[in-house]
Design a protein around this motif. Structure first.
Motif, PDB file in Angstrom:
ATOM      1  N   ALA A  42       0.873  -1.175   0.000  1.00 22.32           N
ATOM      2  CA  ALA A  42       0.000   0.000   0.000  1.00 22.32           C
ATOM      3  C   ALA A  42       0.911   1.227   0.000  1.00 22.32           C
ATOM      4  CB  ALA A  42      -0.889   0.004   1.237  1.00 22.32           C
ATOM      5  N   ILE A  43       0.478   2.271  -0.693  1.00 24.98           N
ATOM      6  CA  ILE A  43       1.271   3.490  -0.795  1.00 24.98           C
ATOM      7  C   ILE A  43       0.489   4.654  -0.212  1.00 24.98           C
ATOM      8  CG2 ILE A  43       2.376   5.128  -2.368  1.00 24.98           C
ATOM      9  CD1 ILE A  43       2.881   2.839  -4.257  1.00 24.98           C
ATOM     10  N   VAL A  44       1.180   5.417   0.631  1.00 24.81           N
ATOM     11  CA  VAL A  44       0.608   6.623   1.211  1.00 24.81           C
ATOM     12  C   VAL A  44       1.462   7.800   0.749  1.00 24.81           C
ATOM     13  CG1 VAL A  44       0.068   7.834   3.354  1.00 24.81           C
ATOM     14  CG2 VAL A  44      -0.267   5.364   3.215  1.00 24.81           C
ATOM     15  N   ASN A  46       1.789  11.798   1.279  1.00 25.75           N
ATOM     16  CA  ASN A  46       1.367  12.954   2.081  1.00 25.75           C
ATOM     17  C   ASN A  46       0.089  12.662   2.880  1.00 25.75           C
ATOM     18  OD1 ASN A  46       3.556  14.370   0.989  1.00 25.75           O
ATOM     19  ND2 ASN A  46       2.337  14.996  -0.754  1.00 25.75           N
ATOM     20  N   ASP A  47       0.096  11.534   3.582  1.00 26.53           N
ATOM     21  CA  ASP A  47      -1.002  11.120   4.472  1.00 26.53           C
ATOM     22  C   ASP A  47      -2.266  10.674   3.754  1.00 26.53           C
ATOM     23  OD1 ASP A  47       0.545  11.634   6.805  1.00 26.53           O
ATOM     24  OD2 ASP A  47       0.038  13.759   6.663  1.00 26.53           O
ATOM     25  N   SER A  48      -2.202  10.455   2.444  1.00 27.58           N
ATOM     26  CA  SER A  48      -3.365   9.962   1.695  1.00 27.58           C
ATOM     27  C   SER A  48      -3.011   8.641   1.015  1.00 27.58           C
ATOM     28  CB  SER A  48      -3.795  10.964   0.623  1.00 27.58           C
ATOM     29  OG  SER A  48      -4.233  12.158   1.216  1.00 27.58           O
ATOM     30  N   VAL A  49      -3.843   7.625   1.246  1.00 26.18           N
ATOM     31  CA  VAL A  49      -3.638   6.334   0.595  1.00 26.18           C
ATOM     32  C   VAL A  49      -3.918   6.497  -0.898  1.00 26.18           C
ATOM     33  CG1 VAL A  49      -4.443   3.944   0.443  1.00 26.18           C
ATOM     34  CG2 VAL A  49      -4.258   5.068   2.678  1.00 26.18           C
ATOM     35  N   VAL A  50      -3.023   5.955  -1.719  1.00 26.86           N
ATOM     36  CA  VAL A  50      -3.187   6.021  -3.170  1.00 26.86           C
ATOM     37  C   VAL A  50      -3.591   4.637  -3.666  1.00 26.86           C
ATOM     38  CG1 VAL A  50      -2.052   6.473  -5.370  1.00 26.86           C
ATOM     39  CG2 VAL A  50      -1.439   7.826  -3.349  1.00 26.86           C
ATOM     40  N   TRP A  55      -1.729   4.666  -9.296  1.00 31.32           N
ATOM     41  CA  TRP A  55      -0.274   4.749  -9.214  1.00 31.32           C
ATOM     42  C   TRP A  55       0.361   5.341 -10.468  1.00 31.32           C
ATOM     43  CZ3 TRP A  55       1.802  -0.413  -6.743  1.00 31.32           C
ATOM     44  CH2 TRP A  55       1.328  -0.521  -5.422  1.00 31.32           C
ATOM     45  N   ILE A  66       6.397   9.970   0.987  1.00 28.64           N
ATOM     46  CA  ILE A  66       5.807   8.742   0.447  1.00 28.64           C
ATOM     47  C   ILE A  66       6.221   7.573   1.330  1.00 28.64           C
ATOM     48  CG2 ILE A  66       5.709   7.190  -1.551  1.00 28.64           C
ATOM     49  CD1 ILE A  66       6.374   9.687  -3.284  1.00 28.64           C
ATOM     50  N   THR A  67       5.233   6.775   1.729  1.00 26.62           N
ATOM     51  CA  THR A  67       5.498   5.600   2.546  1.00 26.62           C
ATOM     52  C   THR A  67       4.921   4.380   1.835  1.00 26.62           C
ATOM     53  OG1 THR A  67       5.307   6.962   4.525  1.00 26.62           O
ATOM     54  CG2 THR A  67       5.261   4.584   4.837  1.00 26.62           C
TER      55      THR A  67
END
Length: 75
Positions: A42-44, A46-50, A55, A66-67
């Motif tokens: 899962a990719i976040v 700036n605090d928003s799940v993408v 993608w 990016i996390t």
């Protein structure tokens, strides 16, 4: 003398580590460039799940945070 376009690279945070990457890089390309898995993550940004479906459409921006999380099933 070589002219370097200052807009050709951006700096962002990836999993808490500063990265310098080319501008106009999308999130999917970032994963590949950084040799990160593209499945079961899962990719976040700036605090928003993408969502995975976005993608290819989300361009990395300067100073993005990016996390990438491993998605683990179970309980």
């Amino acid at each position: 003398m070589t002219h370097i376009d200052s807009h050709s690279q951006i700096t962002l945070q990836l999993n808490g580590v500063e990265q310098i990457v080319r501008a106009n890089l999308n999130v999917a390309e970032l994963l590949i460039l950084c040799d990160l898995p593209t499945q079961s993550v899962a990719i976040v940004v700036n605090d928003s799940v993408v969502p995975r479906s976005r993608w290819m459409h989300i361009l990395c921006q300067a100073n993005d945070n990016i996390t990438v999380f491993s998605a683990v099933a179970g309980g």
